[in-house]
Motif scaffolding. Structure first.
Motif, short mmCIF file in Angstrom:
data_model
loop_
_atom_site.label_atom_id
_atom_site.label_comp_id
_atom_site.label_asym_id
_atom_site.label_seq_id
_atom_site.Cartn_x
_atom_site.Cartn_y
_atom_site.Cartn_z
N VAL A 1 0.86 -1.20 0.00
CA VAL A 1 0.00 0.00 0.00
C VAL A 1 0.89 1.24 0.00
CG1 VAL A 1 -1.78 1.28 1.28
CG2 VAL A 1 -1.90 -1.19 1.16
N TYR B 1 1.26 4.13 -2.96
CA TYR B 1 1.06 5.54 -2.59
C TYR B 1 2.25 6.38 -3.07
CZ TYR B 1 0.52 9.68 0.36
OH TYR B 1 0.41 10.96 0.83
N GLU C 1 2.24 6.95 -6.72
CA GLU C 1 1.22 7.89 -7.19
C GLU C 1 1.56 9.33 -6.86
OE1 GLU C 1 -2.37 6.19 -5.59
OE2 GLU C 1 -2.17 4.50 -7.00
N ILE C 2 2.11 9.56 -5.66
CA ILE C 2 2.44 10.93 -5.25
C ILE C 2 3.65 11.46 -6.02
CG2 ILE C 2 3.28 12.34 -3.33
CD1 ILE C 2 0.53 11.75 -2.71
N PRO D 1 -4.85 10.25 -3.56
CA PRO D 1 -3.94 9.14 -3.27
C PRO D 1 -4.01 8.63 -1.82
CG PRO D 1 -2.79 10.81 -4.52
CD PRO D 1 -4.12 11.39 -4.17
N TYR D 2 -4.21 9.54 -0.85
CA TYR D 2 -4.26 9.08 0.54
C TYR D 2 -5.53 8.28 0.80
CZ TYR D 2 -3.68 8.69 5.51
OH TYR D 2 -3.53 8.17 6.77
N LYS E 1 -7.13 6.67 -1.44
CA LYS E 1 -6.95 5.42 -2.20
C LYS E 1 -6.16 4.42 -1.35
CE LYS E 1 -6.27 6.40 -6.82
NZ LYS E 1 -5.62 6.35 -8.15
N ALA E 2 -5.09 4.93 -0.71
CA ALA E 2 -4.26 4.07 0.14
C ALA E 2 -5.10 3.48 1.27
CB ALA E 2 -3.08 4.85 0.69
N ARG F 1 -7.32 0.78 -0.12
CA ARG F 1 -6.54 -0.43 -0.42
C ARG F 1 -6.19 -1.17 0.86
NH1 ARG F 1 -3.03 2.61 -4.64
NH2 ARG F 1 -4.24 2.24 -6.53
#
Lengths: 223, 219
Positions: A68, A72, A75-76, B89-90, B92-93, B96
């Protein structure tokens, strides 16, 4: 600028996965070493559910579970992408990452099991190596990621570095290079990548630590 | 080029249900192929040679294996309708993480509830309820784990609702008594056509479990 902190432990492959990802992308971070036998209140606050390392804290927000975290990070910070751009190729990459992730906790038991239990772990190792040899490393690629390493290469790090450590601690040989030529090539290629080569825990140190741990576990079992 | 989508599946599989829901949410036409797990088809063995398991999603002849990977793939390819993963993104994390948590806990604990008895079953029940309560806490006051609409974690988790009656009967306990908010969430999901059409009837699942118990000699 947002602060990146990584809570880790010096011998954990899961922690190294995150270290490599951050370094491949050139992201500066603060590293905090955790004593796993005496976890800090801060770690327990950031990861109350699993209470494990690695934990990445970005902008004060915690992320845990190594895969995970890696997704992340990817993506960032999109430079040096760790996953294919095409959805299908990405789905295939994620399949192999999950395959490695599911096997890792089982194969890690090699050094601290005996007899039948250990034989079952050896079987898991061989299944993993066979799948890599026959299905994952098709086409004689240098890396799973093609010419550069990606998240799949990183996911199989236990095979590349920790397998030897577990074998030494357990006093038994599982991996026969001549039986797995593609995997052997891949291991050599992976460990030659500068960011990997320069960021690997010392194997003698880990073996010494695991041997002590194994003794403690076996003593407590017989008591 | 016409899209060709095939799903190799087995009707009681909560993993298969995830992909069924995702496909339905996006309004994708597909061919459903029921597999006999005691006599797996040549197609299944060819499309998933590593695990030989269902579900397998075959898109224009190419296989995608592992249910959560299928859901993410469906969400990415058919991204213009009913997004399942958040764009932040956060968030999404977080999504997940929770879907992964469901994967690690619910199926195994639930299996131990119906497969074991005595002390082993009591332990499994306790851990199972603890896990459900944690999910309930994560849900909070939101209508869905995805917020205002069905999301990735909802799709990952709701299939197990079709097994709740079987777990309750085998374990002699009430999930609703322990986790009323979770049951309210499940019923809310079941109001959606994509979910209702993808989950089998709970009694049918229970009958299937009884047959499994007989076959494996579990009393």
């Amino acid at each position: 600028m947002a602060v990146v902190k990584l809570f880790g432990a010096w011998l954990s492959p899961y922690v190294y996965k995150v270290i490599w990802a951050l370094k491949l992308k050139g992201i500066p971070y603060e590293y905090i070493e955790e004593d796993l036998s005496n976890k800090s209140p801060l770690l327990l606050q950031y990861n109350p559910i699993h209470k494990k390392v690695p934990v990445l804290v970005h902008d004060g927000k915690p992320i845990y579970e190594s895969t995970v975290i890696l997704r992340y990070i990817d993506e960032i910070w999109p430079q040096n992408p760790l996953l294919p751009a095409n959805p299908y190729d990405r789905a295939v990459a994620l399949f192999w990452i999950k395959f490695a992730d599911d096997k890792n906790p089982i194969i890690a038991k090699l050094y601290r099991t005996e007899g039948e239990e250990q034989q079952a772990v050896v079987k898991e190792w061989l299944e993993m190596l066979e799948a890599m040899e026959e299905h994952a490393l098709i086409g004689g690629k240098k890396f799973f990621g093609g010419d550069e390493i990606n998240m799949v290469d990183i996911a199989f790090c236990m095979v590349a570095h920790w397998l030897g450590v577990f074998e030494d601690t357990a006093g038994l040989k599982v991996f026969e290079p001549h039986k797995f030529p593609q995997v052997s090539s891949w291991i050599q290629n992976f460990k030659s990548v500068p960011i990997i080569k320069d960021n690997l825990p010392d194997t003698d140190k880990i073996v010494a630590y695991l041997k002590r741990r194994k003794e403690m576990l076996l003593t407590s079992k017989s008591n | 080029m016409a899209e060709e989508v095939v799903l190799l599946d087995f009707w009681p599989s909560p993993f298969g249900m995830r992909s069924r829901i995702a496909l339905a949410e996006k309004g994708i036409k597909y061919e459903y192929k029921e597999e006999d797990l005691r006599n797996k088809s040549a197609l299944l063995l060819q499309m998933n040679p590593v695990h030989k398991k269902i579900p397998v999603l075959i898109h224009n002849g190419k296989p995608v294996c592992e249910s959560l990977i299928q859901v993410q793939y469906i969400d990415e390819v058919w991204h213009d309708k009913a997004p399942l993963l958040p764009s932040d993104p956060y968030q999404k994390a977080t999504a997940r993480f929770w879907a992964d948590y469901v994967d690690k806990k619910i199926y195994d604990l639930g299996s131990r509830v119906w497969k074991t008895k005595g002390e082993e079953q009591a332990t499994a029940k306790k851990e199972f309820i603890e896990t459900l309560k944690l999910m309930e806490k994560e849900l909070g006051d939101k209508p869905y784990f995805g917020g205002e609409s069905l999301g990735y974690v909802d799709v990952a988790f709701i299939p197990f609702y079709s097994w709740f009656y079987a777990y309750e009967k085998c374990g002699n306990f009430s999930i609703e008594a322990e986790c009323p908010k979770l049951i309210a969430w499940a019923k809310r999901c079941m109001q959606k056509e994509s979910v209702a059409k993808s989950l089998p009837d709970q009694q049918k699942v229970y009958d299937f479990i009884l047959e499994m118990k007989k076959r494996f000699g579990i009393e």
